[in-house]
Design a protein around this motif. Structure first.
Motif, PDB file in Angstrom:
ATOM      1  N   UNK A  10       0.830  -1.212   0.000  1.00  0.00           N
ATOM      2  CA  UNK A  10       0.000   0.000   0.000  1.00  0.00           C
ATOM      3  C   UNK A  10       0.860   1.255   0.000  1.00  0.00           C
ATOM      4  N   UNK A  11       1.902   1.259   0.816  1.00  0.00           N
ATOM      5  CA  UNK A  11       2.770   2.433   0.908  1.00  0.00           C
ATOM      6  C   UNK A  11       3.598   2.612  -0.358  1.00  0.00           C
ATOM      7  N   UNK A  12       4.056   1.509  -0.956  1.00  0.00           N
ATOM      8  CA  UNK A  12       4.812   1.603  -2.206  1.00  0.00           C
ATOM      9  C   UNK A  12       3.937   2.152  -3.323  1.00  0.00           C
ATOM     10  N   UNK A  13       2.689   1.734  -3.365  1.00  0.00           N
ATOM     11  CA  UNK A  13       1.766   2.253  -4.382  1.00  0.00           C
ATOM     12  C   UNK A  13       1.490   3.736  -4.166  1.00  0.00           C
ATOM     13  N   UNK A  14       1.342   4.141  -2.912  1.00  0.00           N
ATOM     14  CA  UNK A  14       1.144   5.561  -2.618  1.00  0.00           C
ATOM     15  C   UNK A  14       2.364   6.364  -3.055  1.00  0.00           C
ATOM     16  N   UNK A  62       1.169   8.887  -5.966  1.00  0.00           N
ATOM     17  CA  UNK A  62       0.635  10.114  -5.366  1.00  0.00           C
ATOM     18  C   UNK A  62       1.054  11.343  -6.156  1.00  0.00           C
ATOM     19  N   UNK A  63       0.160  12.309  -6.224  1.00  0.00           N
ATOM     20  CA  UNK A  63       0.462  13.575  -6.876  1.00  0.00           C
ATOM     21  C   UNK A  63       0.952  14.619  -5.876  1.00  0.00           C
ATOM     22  N   UNK A  64       1.036  14.226  -4.624  1.00  0.00           N
ATOM     23  CA  UNK A  64       1.492  15.133  -3.570  1.00  0.00           C
ATOM     24  C   UNK A  64       2.912  14.783  -3.160  1.00  0.00           C
ATOM     25  N   UNK A  65       3.829  15.720  -3.316  1.00  0.00           N
ATOM     26  CA  UNK A  65       5.219  15.479  -2.920  1.00  0.00           C
ATOM     27  C   UNK A  65       5.311  15.213  -1.429  1.00  0.00           C
ATOM     28  N   UNK A  66       4.476  15.884  -0.645  1.00  0.00           N
ATOM     29  CA  UNK A  66       4.498  15.683   0.805  1.00  0.00           C
ATOM     30  C   UNK A  66       4.028  14.281   1.166  1.00  0.00           C
ATOM     31  N   UNK A  67       2.986  13.796   0.483  1.00  0.00           N
ATOM     32  CA  UNK A  67       2.501  12.442   0.752  1.00  0.00           C
ATOM     33  C   UNK A  67       3.549  11.405   0.366  1.00  0.00           C
ATOM     34  N   UNK A  68       4.256  11.656  -0.741  1.00  0.00           N
ATOM     35  CA  UNK A  68       5.324  10.739  -1.154  1.00  0.00           C
ATOM     36  C   UNK A  68       6.426  10.689  -0.105  1.00  0.00           C
ATOM     37  N   UNK A  69       6.784  11.842   0.413  1.00  0.00           N
ATOM     38  CA  UNK A  69       7.837  11.885   1.438  1.00  0.00           C
ATOM     39  C   UNK A  69       7.386  11.181   2.721  1.00  0.00           C
ATOM     40  N   UNK A  78       6.279   6.248 -13.042  1.00  0.00           N
ATOM     41  CA  UNK A  78       6.448   7.430 -13.884  1.00  0.00           C
ATOM     42  C   UNK A  78       6.830   8.680 -13.102  1.00  0.00           C
ATOM     43  N   UNK A  79       6.950   8.585 -11.793  1.00  0.00           N
ATOM     44  CA  UNK A  79       7.227   9.764 -10.963  1.00  0.00           C
ATOM     45  C   UNK A  79       8.719   9.862 -10.627  1.00  0.00           C
ATOM     46  N   UNK A  80       9.423  10.866 -11.156  1.00  0.00           N
ATOM     47  CA  UNK A  80      10.843  11.023 -10.817  1.00  0.00           C
ATOM     48  C   UNK A  80      11.069  11.216  -9.321  1.00  0.00           C
ATOM     49  N   UNK A  81      10.155  11.914  -8.663  1.00  0.00           N
ATOM     50  CA  UNK A  81      10.309  12.136  -7.224  1.00  0.00           C
ATOM     51  C   UNK A  81      10.207  10.819  -6.463  1.00  0.00           C
ATOM     52  N   UNK A  82       9.273   9.971  -6.855  1.00  0.00           N
ATOM     53  CA  UNK A  82       9.142   8.667  -6.210  1.00  0.00           C
ATOM     54  C   UNK A  82      10.385   7.823  -6.448  1.00  0.00           C
ATOM     55  N   UNK A  91      17.168  -0.636 -11.887  1.00  0.00           N
ATOM     56  CA  UNK A  91      18.211   0.301 -11.467  1.00  0.00           C
ATOM     57  C   UNK A  91      18.919   0.902 -12.671  1.00  0.00           C
ATOM     58  N   UNK A  92      19.258   0.076 -13.641  1.00  0.00           N
ATOM     59  CA  UNK A  92      19.915   0.585 -14.847  1.00  0.00           C
ATOM     60  C   UNK A  92      18.971   1.468 -15.660  1.00  0.00           C
ATOM     61  N   UNK A  93      17.675   1.168 -15.586  1.00  0.00           N
ATOM     62  CA  UNK A  93      16.703   1.998 -16.298  1.00  0.00           C
ATOM     63  C   UNK A  93      16.657   3.407 -15.707  1.00  0.00           C
ATOM     64  N   UNK A  94      16.621   3.510 -14.371  1.00  0.00           N
ATOM     65  CA  UNK A  94      16.580   4.846 -13.760  1.00  0.00           C
ATOM     66  C   UNK A  94      17.933   5.543 -13.865  1.00  0.00           C
TER      67      UNK A  94
END
Length: 414
Positions: free
Chosen positions: A151-155, A159-166, A197-201, A227-230
């Protein structure tokens, strides 16, 4: 027999609970506002004094209403904040246990997966889960047993919220520490975030993987591909975190596969045409240069990583030589379509030439005196002085280094 004062306190509690029980959404919202305002930060004894030793009765009502209404977002933010007052109360372990006994963890995790709920509500849910995790190892295990890592990995990934991701990252990091039974599950959950698709995540997941690497020991082979992809991400902050993780993998069993994959990334499919590929884009009517291919971005990042890893030890450098890394770097230097590839490859090539005399000899023989002198005079910038014919010559050069030459050089140097 209870004193008059105690009887009055109990009467007030009963009136309060009856008001809650008979109230609808508006009335209950008002009660929650008042409760949050007057009780935030209180300890367990203070809450019990406020509720005449019956605080658990109100907590039970809050939890029951949460379970009935969380899918409809009815006063959800206020409900979660009110429950948080109980869970964060100093000395209030009993409140935590009462909340868990009626399925509190599952409810909080289900909130994270509902797309129609506000990100702020999900953040509040994560905050409560963090309070539970902070209570000790068995509570971390309970969260993990309830599919909390997924659940947390999916969030984190969606998530569209940087704060929620953090917030999700901090909790995942917490679940990965002091929780040996499930630390590998957390590690794999973070790996699952990397293709999102989220660089921040991606950045946050890589940071946590780096912290956890020493705890988990061996890295699974499944780590290498994402890892090599990112590593080839167009976002430099993601690239940086991937580069930070690579040295920690060198002592592990994945090292041969890692080095081979990095060398392979230097020569993308169709590499013989790298230097001449601009012929197809040399349209005088074109208004702007073409965006670099993802393969080129990965090529540049791989060249940079190879330079970093080769400097970790002579043994790693020799393994790279046996994988024909020098030829791969020369191919990348000849890629006039992507200057970062040329720059990072030149810097890494400089290390191999200056460290291994036989590499210098072979490179000079392969590229000729003119190009080699350009390289020796200015390794960091020589590629800017090449014309297209020289770049094509470099990219097509065949550098034949015997497989055992690296070991032979090491033996001679001992």
């Amino acid at each position: 027999m209870a004193s008059v004062k105690e009887q009055e306190a109990i009467r007030k509690l009963m009136v309060f609970l009856q008001e809650w029980d008979s109230g609808h959404k508006v009335a209950r919202s008002r009660i929650l506002d008042s409760f949050i305002k007057s009780n935030n930060g209180k300890t367990e004894p203070e809450l019990e004094l406020e509720f005449s030793q019956g605080a658990s009765l109100f907590l039970a009502r809050l939890t029951a209403w949460l379970r009935m209404t969380y899918m409809h977002s009815t006063c959800l933010d206020k409900l979660l904040k009110s429950i948080g007052i109980f869970l964060s109360a100093a000395g209030g372990r009993r409140y935590l246990i009462e909340f868990l006994e009626i399925g509190g963890v599952m409810t909080l995790l289900e909130i994270l997966g509902l797309n129609h709920l506000k990100e702020e509500d999900k953040r509040e849910s994560v905050r409560l889960l963090q309070l539970i995790a902070n209570a000790g190892r068995k509570y971390k295990e309970l969260i993990c047993e309830s599919y909390g890592v997924r659940c947390l990995a999916e969030l984190l990934a969606t998530s569209t919220s940087a704060e929620a991701q953090e917030d999700a990252q901090v909790l995942l990091d917490s679940l990965g520490r002091g929780n040996p039974k499930y630390q590998h599950q957390v590690y794999k959950g973070l790996i699952a975030v990397l293709p999102c698709a989220s660089p921040r995540a991606q950045q946050l997941a890589l940071q946590t993987l780096g912290v956890m690497q020493e705890l988990v020991g061996e890295a699974p082979p499944a780590l290498l591909e994402p890892l090599l992809a990112v590593l080839g991400s167009a976002h430099l902050e993601v690239q940086h975190e991937a580069l930070q993780l690579l040295p920690a993998l060198l002592p592990l069993r994945v090292r041969p596969a890692l080095l081979a994959a990095l060398v392979a990334a230097l020569t993308p499919l169709g590499h013989p045409a790298l230097a001449s590929r601009s012929e197809s884009t040399a349209d005088p009517n074109a208004l702007c240069p073409r965006e670099p291919m993802l393969a080129y971005i990965q090529q540049a990042a791989a060249a940079k990583a190879i330079g970093i890893l080769a400097k970790e030890s002579v043994e790693v450098a020799e393994e790279l030589i046996q994988l024909n890394v020098v030829h791969g770097l020369m191919v990348a230097v000849g890629n006039m379509e992507h200057m970062p590839s040329q720059r990072h490859s030149s810097i890494s090539l400089k290390y191999f030439v200056h460290t291994f005399p036989f590499v210098e000899e072979h490179m000079k023989k392969a590229v000729g005196d003119t190009l080699f002198q350009l390289f020796m005079d200015s390794p960091e910038t020589w590629y800017t002085k090449m014309d297209r014919a020289q770049a094509e010559e470099l990219a097509s050069s065949i550098l034949d280094i015997p497989k055992d030459m690296g070991r032979k050089q090491s033996t001679e140097g001992d």
